[in-house]
Design a protein around this motif. Structure first.
Motif, PDB file in Angstrom:
ATOM      1  N   ALA A 131       0.832  -1.204   0.000  1.00  0.00           N
ATOM      2  CA  ALA A 131       0.000   0.000   0.000  1.00  0.00           C
ATOM      3  C   ALA A 131       0.868   1.255   0.000  1.00  0.00           C
ATOM      4  O   ALA A 131       0.528   2.262  -0.631  1.00  0.00           O
ATOM      5  CB  ALA A 131      -0.939  -0.002   1.199  1.00  0.00           C
ATOM      6  N   LEU A 166      -9.798   6.660  -1.726  1.00  0.00           N
ATOM      7  CA  LEU A 166     -10.023   5.288  -1.285  1.00  0.00           C
ATOM      8  C   LEU A 166      -9.276   4.994   0.009  1.00  0.00           C
ATOM      9  O   LEU A 166      -9.766   4.238   0.866  1.00  0.00           O
ATOM     10  CB  LEU A 166      -9.591   4.314  -2.383  1.00  0.00           C
ATOM     11  N   ALA A 167      -8.103   5.599   0.167  1.00  0.00           N
ATOM     12  CA  ALA A 167      -7.328   5.386   1.393  1.00  0.00           C
ATOM     13  C   ALA A 167      -8.043   5.975   2.607  1.00  0.00           C
ATOM     14  O   ALA A 167      -8.073   5.373   3.682  1.00  0.00           O
ATOM     15  CB  ALA A 167      -5.940   5.990   1.246  1.00  0.00           C
ATOM     16  N   ASP A 170     -10.996   3.768   3.283  1.00  0.00           N
ATOM     17  CA  ASP A 170     -10.507   2.526   3.874  1.00  0.00           C
ATOM     18  C   ASP A 170     -10.264   2.690   5.380  1.00  0.00           C
ATOM     19  O   ASP A 170     -10.645   1.827   6.175  1.00  0.00           O
ATOM     20  CB  ASP A 170      -9.208   2.115   3.173  1.00  0.00           C
ATOM     21  N   THR A 171      -9.668   3.812   5.745  1.00  0.00           N
ATOM     22  CA  THR A 171      -9.408   4.073   7.160  1.00  0.00           C
ATOM     23  C   THR A 171     -10.717   4.305   7.908  1.00  0.00           C
ATOM     24  O   THR A 171     -10.882   3.862   9.059  1.00  0.00           O
ATOM     25  CB  THR A 171      -8.488   5.296   7.320  1.00  0.00           C
ATOM     26  N   ASP A 175     -10.289  -0.310   8.224  1.00  0.00           N
ATOM     27  CA  ASP A 175      -9.307  -1.203   7.618  1.00  0.00           C
ATOM     28  C   ASP A 175      -7.930  -0.574   7.817  1.00  0.00           C
ATOM     29  O   ASP A 175      -7.818   0.628   8.073  1.00  0.00           O
ATOM     30  CB  ASP A 175      -9.597  -1.403   6.128  1.00  0.00           C
ATOM     31  N   HIS A 177      -5.171  -0.496   5.650  1.00  0.00           N
ATOM     32  CA  HIS A 177      -4.329  -0.238   4.485  1.00  0.00           C
ATOM     33  C   HIS A 177      -4.310   1.234   4.074  1.00  0.00           C
ATOM     34  O   HIS A 177      -3.403   1.674   3.375  1.00  0.00           O
ATOM     35  CB  HIS A 177      -4.787  -1.092   3.304  1.00  0.00           C
ATOM     36  N   GLY A 178      -5.312   1.971   4.499  1.00  0.00           N
ATOM     37  CA  GLY A 178      -5.411   3.366   4.077  1.00  0.00           C
ATOM     38  C   GLY A 178      -4.297   4.241   4.615  1.00  0.00           C
ATOM     39  O   GLY A 178      -3.717   5.047   3.882  1.00  0.00           O
ATOM     40  N   CYS A 181      -0.947   3.779   2.943  1.00  0.00           N
ATOM     41  CA  CYS A 181      -1.041   4.310   1.583  1.00  0.00           C
ATOM     42  C   CYS A 181      -0.888   5.830   1.592  1.00  0.00           C
ATOM     43  O   CYS A 181      -0.158   6.407   0.771  1.00  0.00           O
ATOM     44  CB  CYS A 181      -2.365   3.900   0.957  1.00  0.00           C
TER      45      CYS A 181
END
Length: 199
Positions: A131, A166-167, A170-171, A175, A177-178, A181
């Motif tokens: 990421a 998207l990051a 995502d957070t 999740d 991965h954001g 990234c």
């Protein structure tokens, strides 16, 4: 003057690093070896996984080993290695090896740390490292017209604009991965190669 990149590799005009992705291959092989060892000897995973309870007891090494083993087991290993092969190769070609190391391991460790502190206290995988590479590539694509006089294809620019949104999303859904990234984008901005760095 900006130019369009219509070669087979749309990022070839931004290739500042070596042609052979030896670093990506090396990290992939180490991660593969760890994954195979985990599958062969399943108790190994319990000794290396990012686990907040064990980290609280002083086993800080788990924030590092968590980047080489997979909580998705065989399927997680395969999918994460494919992502590493794709984005690692591209990132090594455009950023070069020293910058690749920073993006991969700093973002990966940051992701492990934030997962331990907040997002997901138990788990493992190198996907947060990847990421970070994706974030770095996104900022490179977004900065390419102004910094290098190169306009990447529209689909790449749209994808790069989508990465930070998207990051954040995502957070927001908890999740992990954001954040790596987004850190990859920040670090990538300061690690952008200079035109004189071209090999």
């Amino acid at each position: 003057m900006t130019t369009d990149t219509t070669t087979r590799n749309p990022l070839e005009a931004l290739a500042f690093g070596p042609r052979r992705p030896l670093l990506t291959a090396g990290v992939l092989l180490v991660t593969l070896a760890c994954g195979i060892a985990q599958l062969v000897h399943r108790p190994l995973y319990d000794a290396v996984v990012r686990d907040a309870a064990h980290i609280d007891n002083g086993q800080w090494y788990r924030l590092v080993t968590g980047m080489f083993f997979q909580d998705g087991w065989a399927s997680g290993l395969v999918s994460n290695l494919i992502l590493l092969a794709i984005f690692g190769t591209i990132a090594e070609r455009v950023f070069g090896r020293p910058r690749w190391l920073v993006l991969y391991f700093v973002c990966g460790w940051f992701g492990q740390l934030m997962s331990y502190l907040w997002l997901n206290p138990v788990g493992a995988g190198n996907s947060m490292c990847v990421a970070g590479l994706i974030g770095g590539l996104a900022i490179l694509i977004l900065m390419a017209p102004r910094r290098y006089g190169v306009t990447p294809p529209l689909q790449l620019r749209v994808a790069a604009f989508a990465v930070p949104a998207l990051a954040v999303l995502d957070t927001a859904v908890h999740d992990n991965h954001g954040l790596p990234c987004l850190l990859g984008m920040l670090l990538g901005y300061f690690l952008l190669p200079k035109n004189t760095d071209r090999t």
